[in-house]
Design an enzyme around this catalytic site. Structure first.
Site, PDB file in Angstrom:
ATOM      1  N   CYS A   2       0.832  -1.188   0.000  1.00  0.00           N
ATOM      2  CA  CYS A   2       0.000   0.000   0.000  1.00  0.00           C
ATOM      3  C   CYS A   2       0.872   1.245   0.000  1.00  0.00           C
ATOM      4  O   CYS A   2       1.982   1.245   0.516  1.00  0.00           O
ATOM      5  CB  CYS A   2      -0.913   0.014   1.227  1.00  0.00           C
ATOM      6  SG  CYS A   2      -2.010  -1.412   1.355  1.00  0.00           S
ATOM      7  N   TRP A  74      -3.605  -2.435  -1.332  1.00  0.00           N
ATOM      8  CA  TRP A  74      -3.498  -3.858  -1.637  1.00  0.00           C
ATOM      9  C   TRP A  74      -4.351  -4.576  -0.602  1.00  0.00           C
ATOM     10  O   TRP A  74      -4.106  -4.482   0.591  1.00  0.00           O
ATOM     11  CB  TRP A  74      -2.039  -4.307  -1.562  1.00  0.00           C
ATOM     12  CG  TRP A  74      -1.806  -5.739  -1.942  1.00  0.00           C
ATOM     13  CD1 TRP A  74      -1.760  -6.258  -3.198  1.00  0.00           C
ATOM     14  CD2 TRP A  74      -1.571  -6.835  -1.047  1.00  0.00           C
ATOM     15  NE1 TRP A  74      -1.509  -7.613  -3.141  1.00  0.00           N
ATOM     16  CE2 TRP A  74      -1.392  -7.992  -1.836  1.00  0.00           C
ATOM     17  CE3 TRP A  74      -1.504  -6.944   0.349  1.00  0.00           C
ATOM     18  CZ2 TRP A  74      -1.138  -9.239  -1.280  1.00  0.00           C
ATOM     19  CZ3 TRP A  74      -1.251  -8.195   0.897  1.00  0.00           C
ATOM     20  CH2 TRP A  74      -1.074  -9.320   0.087  1.00  0.00           C
ATOM     21  N   ASN A 103      -1.671   2.016   6.071  1.00  0.00           N
ATOM     22  CA  ASN A 103      -0.930   0.825   5.651  1.00  0.00           C
ATOM     23  C   ASN A 103      -0.749  -0.061   6.877  1.00  0.00           C
ATOM     24  O   ASN A 103      -0.474   0.435   7.965  1.00  0.00           O
ATOM     25  CB  ASN A 103       0.450   1.179   5.109  1.00  0.00           C
ATOM     26  CG  ASN A 103       0.395   1.911   3.795  1.00  0.00           C
ATOM     27  OD1 ASN A 103      -0.660   2.038   3.183  1.00  0.00           O
ATOM     28  ND2 ASN A 103       1.544   2.408   3.345  1.00  0.00           N
ATOM     29  N   GLY A 104      -0.844  -1.375   6.691  1.00  0.00           N
ATOM     30  CA  GLY A 104      -0.631  -2.298   7.801  1.00  0.00           C
ATOM     31  C   GLY A 104      -1.869  -3.120   8.087  1.00  0.00           C
ATOM     32  O   GLY A 104      -2.819  -3.166   7.291  1.00  0.00           O
ATOM     33  N   HIS A 512      11.258 -39.748  -5.928  1.00  0.00           N
ATOM     34  CA  HIS A 512      10.599 -39.927  -4.640  1.00  0.00           C
ATOM     35  C   HIS A 512       9.209 -39.293  -4.600  1.00  0.00           C
ATOM     36  O   HIS A 512       8.709 -38.974  -3.524  1.00  0.00           O
ATOM     37  CB  HIS A 512      11.477 -39.356  -3.523  1.00  0.00           C
ATOM     38  CG  HIS A 512      12.771 -40.072  -3.355  1.00  0.00           C
ATOM     39  ND1 HIS A 512      12.856 -41.373  -2.900  1.00  0.00           N
ATOM     40  CD2 HIS A 512      14.054 -39.684  -3.601  1.00  0.00           C
ATOM     41  CE1 HIS A 512      14.120 -41.745  -2.867  1.00  0.00           C
ATOM     42  NE2 HIS A 512      14.867 -40.740  -3.290  1.00  0.00           N
ATOM     43  N   LYS A 611       4.732  -5.261  -4.473  1.00  0.00           N
ATOM     44  CA  LYS A 611       6.185  -5.182  -4.562  1.00  0.00           C
ATOM     45  C   LYS A 611       6.844  -5.157  -3.187  1.00  0.00           C
ATOM     46  O   LYS A 611       7.737  -5.939  -2.902  1.00  0.00           O
ATOM     47  CB  LYS A 611       6.583  -3.927  -5.350  1.00  0.00           C
ATOM     48  CG  LYS A 611       8.079  -3.784  -5.565  1.00  0.00           C
ATOM     49  CD  LYS A 611       8.595  -4.871  -6.476  1.00  0.00           C
ATOM     50  CE  LYS A 611      10.094  -4.805  -6.673  1.00  0.00           C
ATOM     51  NZ  LYS A 611      10.597  -5.952  -7.427  1.00  0.00           N
TER      52      LYS A 611
END
Length: 616
Positions: A2, A74, A103-104, A512, A611
């Site tokens: 953000c 975001w 933000n956060g 495997h 990003k």
């Protein structure tokens, strides 16, 4: 992740806010918005499209003002939708007086939401951010700074916020805990942002706010207070922070002849490696800062903490550190390390790797390691002014330059270069690096830019492969030893930007389990340098061929692997020994890039990704 931009001025600041958002677009986002103080009221515009569309909406609606905030979001809480986009208002309906961006992540938002609903607040979004806006409004009594101070004490989690009030038209308040926030100092105007680049061309006078700081911005002044203590001992005190001159990019990066920033950044790697190694005339611990020799003499192990692509760089470095420097090395995913019971070693060197220097998980893991008594800290980082560089005692700054594409390319290769230098410095300190070996390694490192140009010349052959890959839904990547982490990085790149499901395995593990997936529709990408494990790798390739799988092999020129039906080979220009991973990752980046182009995805801004990941 953000992005935040805010301003207090005596001029219309909407264009500054919008341009700031454009400079932060590289972080990735799913909505954006602007709010200003206009004609005695709060006005805003929000969009789930790109910032360019938001700009058009602002012009259409006539949004203008001298105080305002802006944001790119975001999504963490609530779907990407206009009603969840920032800025958020409180009250949410008519007559709003508080506007806020954040933000956060607020971890106790559910209980705070219930308390606020009981007090009559209505919620227009599913976000945790709206809770903060309502808290500020609840505590507002004519002093915005005091209201924010009271509100943030109730928050648990991480935040960087910028908030302004209808009733105080020339004031913006910011606060940070766990998420980055910077102050831009102008002439008769002041700014906030999550990244100095957002203010490029506006001011180069930057204050990096520290953990727990609050800042009060007004037209011609600002002041900072910082939080101290907890509970009954909690207090705030006035502090001074250094004003630094930071020359960020003055405009959006130019694509030049390239189709996307990711392609441009892949081709910038020879220059980025050269810049990262600039000034390295010889191997010395002091390349990593004053006092590094004493630290390197004292340590008996290395603990690497990183996430994503940086984690794979750390995995590569483990091979170097143990084989060349002879020092025990552990690599941990940062988001896991802090939440498990580990055995601390005060004599371990804690190495963090991060492009941005603001990666929340890695910062938290570093603080956790220090809380366990591990005080020897070093970072490999691309941003000299970042929180990570400030938190670590030692550092090596990779000079990759700004990386716009969400999928990391040149940051990864320069991290490898920095980690190889670290390996040599520790080896030298431990008496495991002769003068002849030092000279040979330095010669090889200085030749890297030229060697990388030779690898980039393979692009036309890789484009041809990408046409086949674009039709697939799955892919396997194989590597052995030092090149297994490179296979992991190749698989990550393919899924990040082409949305093809891809996995990577040590080639010996194929039998495997993963061999069950191999058929004619499963391309198997193989990293095949001519090293001590090449014959073992050839046997693993035969296992794929016998099951009808299609092999796509990046082979050194002298590895004697030939093209035949079901086996496609691209030959690398030269074998590069211990530094081979830096070369072999480049064709994997190009393969992912051109496959994504063939599939028509948004290469630079892949869905759901960001990003700079500044939340846990």
């Amino acid at each position: 992740m953000c992005g935040i931009v805010a301003a207090v001025s005596q001029r219309n600041i909407v264009s500054i806010l919008v341009e700031g958002l454009k400079r932060l677009e590289y972080r990735g986002y799913d909505s954006c918005g602007v709010a200003v103080h206009q004609d005695g009221a709060l006005r805003r515009a929000r969009s789930t499209s790109r910032v360019a569309e938001l700009d058009a909406l602002i012009a259409e609606d006539g949004v203008a003002g001298f105080t305002g905030i802006a944001h790119t979001r975001w999504a963490t809480h609530g779907v990407p939708a206009v009603h969840n986009a920032h800025p958020h208002f409180s009250p949410s309906l008519a007559n709003a007086r508080i506007a806020l961006v954040h933000n956060g992540i607020i971890e106790n938002h559910d209980e705070l939401r219930a308390e606020l609903r009981a007090k009559g607040y209505e919620f227009a979004s599913q976000t945790d951010t709206e809770v903060i806006a309502h808290l500020v409004d609840l505590h507002y009594d004519g002093d915005l700074f005091a209201a924010v101070k009271t509100a943030i004490v109730q928050l648990k989690g991480a935040y960087a916020i910028a908030v302004f009030c209808r009733d105080e038209p020339h004031r913006v308040v910011g606060a940070r805990a766990g998420s980055p926030l910077i102050l831009g100092v102008g002439e008769g105007e002041n700014f906030l942002a999550s990244d100095a680049m957002a203010l490029a061309g506006v001011t180069n006078q930057i204050v990096y706010l520290e953990e727990g700081d609050m800042v009060d911005l007004q037209v011609g002044k600002y002041w900072i207070e910082t939080r101290e203590g907890e509970g009954a001992q909690l207090s705030f005190k006035r502090v001074e922070r250094e004003v630094r001159t930071v020359y960020a990019h003055s405009g959006a990066a130019e694509l030049g002849p390239y189709r996307h920033f990711m392609q441009k950044e892949i081709f910038e790697q020879p220059r980025a490696i050269g810049d990262t190694l600039q000034g390295v005339e010889g191997i010395s611990p002091e390349l990593f800062g004053d006092g590094a020799y004493k630290v390197f003499k004292d340590i008996d192990s290395v603990l690497i903490l990183a996430c994503g692509t940086s984690y794979y760089a750390g995995c590569t470095a483990k091979y170097w550190l143990e084989s060349i420097a002879g020092i025990s090395t552990q690599v941990e995913i940062a988001s896991e390390y802090r939440y498990r019971d580990s055995v601390p070693n005060p004599r371990s060197l804690v190495v963090t790797i991060t492009q941005s220097g603001e990666t929340a998980d890695t910062l938290a893991a570093l603080k956790h390691a220090r809380s366990l008594g591990m005080e020897h800290t070093l970072t490999i980082c691309n941003v000299a002014t970042s929180a990570m560089v400030r938190e670590c005692k030692l550092a090596y700054i990779t000079r990759a330059g700004i990386e716009i594409g969400v999928a990391s390319t040149k940051a990864f290769s320069t991290q490898l270069a920095g980690l190889f230098l670290l390996t040599l410095a520790i080896a030298q300190t431990r008496g495991r690096l002769s003068d002849a070996q030092e000279a040979e390694y330095l010669r090889a490192m200085r030749h890297l830019p030229v060697a990388l140009q030779g690898v980039l010349a393979l692009e036309p052959q890789i484009i041809a492969w990408s046409q086949d890959f674009a039709k697939k839904q799955n892919a396997l990547f194989l590597g052995r030893g030092l090149h297994y982490p490179i296979a992991l990085e190749g698989a990550l790149k393919l899924k990040e930007i082409s949305y093809i499901h891809a996995e990577a395995y040590p080639a010996g593990e194929l039998k495997h389990g993963p061999l069950a997936l191999v058929d004619s529709e499963m391309p198997v990408v193989t990293v095949a340098p001519n090293d001590a494990l090449v014959d073992k790798l050839k046997s693993n390739m035969q296992e794929v061929k016998a099951r009808g799988g299609e092999l796509y092999v990046f082979a050194d020129a002298d590895s004697r692997i030939e093209s035949e039906p079901g086996v496609h080979v691209i030959r690398m220009p030269e074998h590069y020994g211990a530094l081979s991973p830096i070369l072999h990752v480049v064709p994997l980046q190009l393969l992912a890039y051109h496959t994504a182009c063939a599939r028509g995805t948004d290469v630079d801004k892949p869905r759901n990704l960001a990003k700079s990941v500044t939340v846990e």
